[in-house]
Design a protein around this motif. Sequence first.
Motif, PDB file in Angstrom:
ATOM      1  N   SER A 157       0.862  -1.328   0.006  1.00  0.00           N
ATOM      2  CA  SER A 157       0.025   0.191   0.065  1.00  0.00           C
ATOM      3  C   SER A 157       0.713   1.129  -0.044  1.00  0.00           C
ATOM      4  CB  SER A 157      -0.755   0.002   1.284  1.00  0.00           C
ATOM      5  OG  SER A 157      -1.773  -1.022   1.150  1.00  0.00           O
ATOM      6  N   GLY A 158       1.988   1.082   0.691  1.00  0.00           N
ATOM      7  CA  GLY A 158       3.014   2.478   0.809  1.00  0.00           C
ATOM      8  C   GLY A 158       3.433   2.672  -0.615  1.00  0.00           C
ATOM      9  N   ALA A 159       3.789   1.581  -1.327  1.00  0.00           N
ATOM     10  CA  ALA A 159       4.504   1.704  -2.490  1.00  0.00           C
ATOM     11  C   ALA A 159       3.488   2.163  -3.701  1.00  0.00           C
ATOM     12  CB  ALA A 159       5.058   0.276  -3.373  1.00  0.00           C
ATOM     13  N   VAL A 160       2.083   1.936  -3.583  1.00  0.00           N
ATOM     14  CA  VAL A 160       1.027   2.471  -4.301  1.00  0.00           C
ATOM     15  C   VAL A 160       0.906   3.736  -4.082  1.00  0.00           C
ATOM     16  CG1 VAL A 160      -1.329   2.298  -5.066  1.00  0.00           C
ATOM     17  CG2 VAL A 160      -0.176   0.333  -4.862  1.00  0.00           C
ATOM     18  N   GLY A 161       0.691   4.322  -2.672  1.00  0.00           N
ATOM     19  CA  GLY A 161       0.741   5.524  -2.094  1.00  0.00           C
ATOM     20  C   GLY A 161       1.572   6.473  -2.388  1.00  0.00           C
ATOM     21  N   GLY A 162       2.920   6.081  -2.551  1.00  0.00           N
ATOM     22  CA  GLY A 162       4.102   6.870  -2.991  1.00  0.00           C
ATOM     23  C   GLY A 162       3.986   7.088  -4.528  1.00  0.00           C
ATOM     24  N   ASN A 163       3.557   6.297  -5.400  1.00  0.00           N
ATOM     25  CA  ASN A 163       3.413   6.455  -6.571  1.00  0.00           C
ATOM     26  C   ASN A 163       2.243   7.066  -6.973  1.00  0.00           C
ATOM     27  OD1 ASN A 163       5.557   5.174  -8.471  1.00  0.00           O
ATOM     28  ND2 ASN A 163       5.227   3.547  -7.063  1.00  0.00           N
ATOM     29  N   ILE A 187       7.481   2.483   0.029  1.00  0.00           N
ATOM     30  CA  ILE A 187       7.457   1.244   0.984  1.00  0.00           C
ATOM     31  C   ILE A 187       8.175   1.545   2.403  1.00  0.00           C
ATOM     32  CG2 ILE A 187       9.108  -0.736   1.238  1.00  0.00           C
ATOM     33  CD1 ILE A 187       9.020  -1.246  -2.141  1.00  0.00           C
ATOM     34  N   ILE A 188       8.993   2.678   2.501  1.00  0.00           N
ATOM     35  CA  ILE A 188       9.265   2.984   3.922  1.00  0.00           C
ATOM     36  C   ILE A 188       8.467   3.662   4.538  1.00  0.00           C
ATOM     37  CG2 ILE A 188      10.873   4.415   5.014  1.00  0.00           C
ATOM     38  CD1 ILE A 188      13.001   3.949   2.768  1.00  0.00           C
ATOM     39  N   GLY A 189       7.570   4.525   4.077  1.00  0.00           N
ATOM     40  CA  GLY A 189       6.465   5.285   4.424  1.00  0.00           C
ATOM     41  C   GLY A 189       5.247   4.367   4.807  1.00  0.00           C
ATOM     42  N   ALA A 210       2.611   7.900   0.980  1.00  0.00           N
ATOM     43  CA  ALA A 210       2.512   9.277  -0.026  1.00  0.00           C
ATOM     44  C   ALA A 210       2.979  10.367   0.876  1.00  0.00           C
ATOM     45  CB  ALA A 210       1.032   9.745  -0.035  1.00  0.00           C
ATOM     46  N   ILE A 211       2.966  10.548   2.380  1.00  0.00           N
ATOM     47  CA  ILE A 211       3.585  11.552   3.148  1.00  0.00           C
ATOM     48  C   ILE A 211       5.384  11.518   3.051  1.00  0.00           C
ATOM     49  CG2 ILE A 211       3.870  12.118   5.500  1.00  0.00           C
ATOM     50  CD1 ILE A 211       0.956  11.381   6.019  1.00  0.00           C
TER      51      ILE A 211
END
Length: 98
Positions: free
Chosen positions: A13-19, A40-42, A82-83
């Motif tokens: 979910s983090g990878a998707v949110g970041g992209n 991923i980290i976020g 995303a953040i």
Amino acid sequence: METLLPLVIQLISGAVGGNIAGAALKDKSLGALGNTIAGIIGGGLGGKLLTMLTGAAAAAPAAGIDIGTLVQQIAGGGVGGAIVMILVGLIKNMNKTA
């Protein structure tokens, strides 16, 4: 194995949110790989932080996965990704202008 599933969900979910954040904010984007790594980290951090704050610590019912917990993990991971991507993008842009 049950305790690993929430982390995997949060990281994806983090990878998707970041992209998604990178696509929406082109000036903050780190490129596809950078957005994914920051996401991923976020996602890991955001998902774990939200789980700690709400106290819904992986008490999966015996019948399967609780839908509320699943939604929480996806939302926490996506928002966290995303953040972190936006923060890293802001830092990158500050260094570019200096």
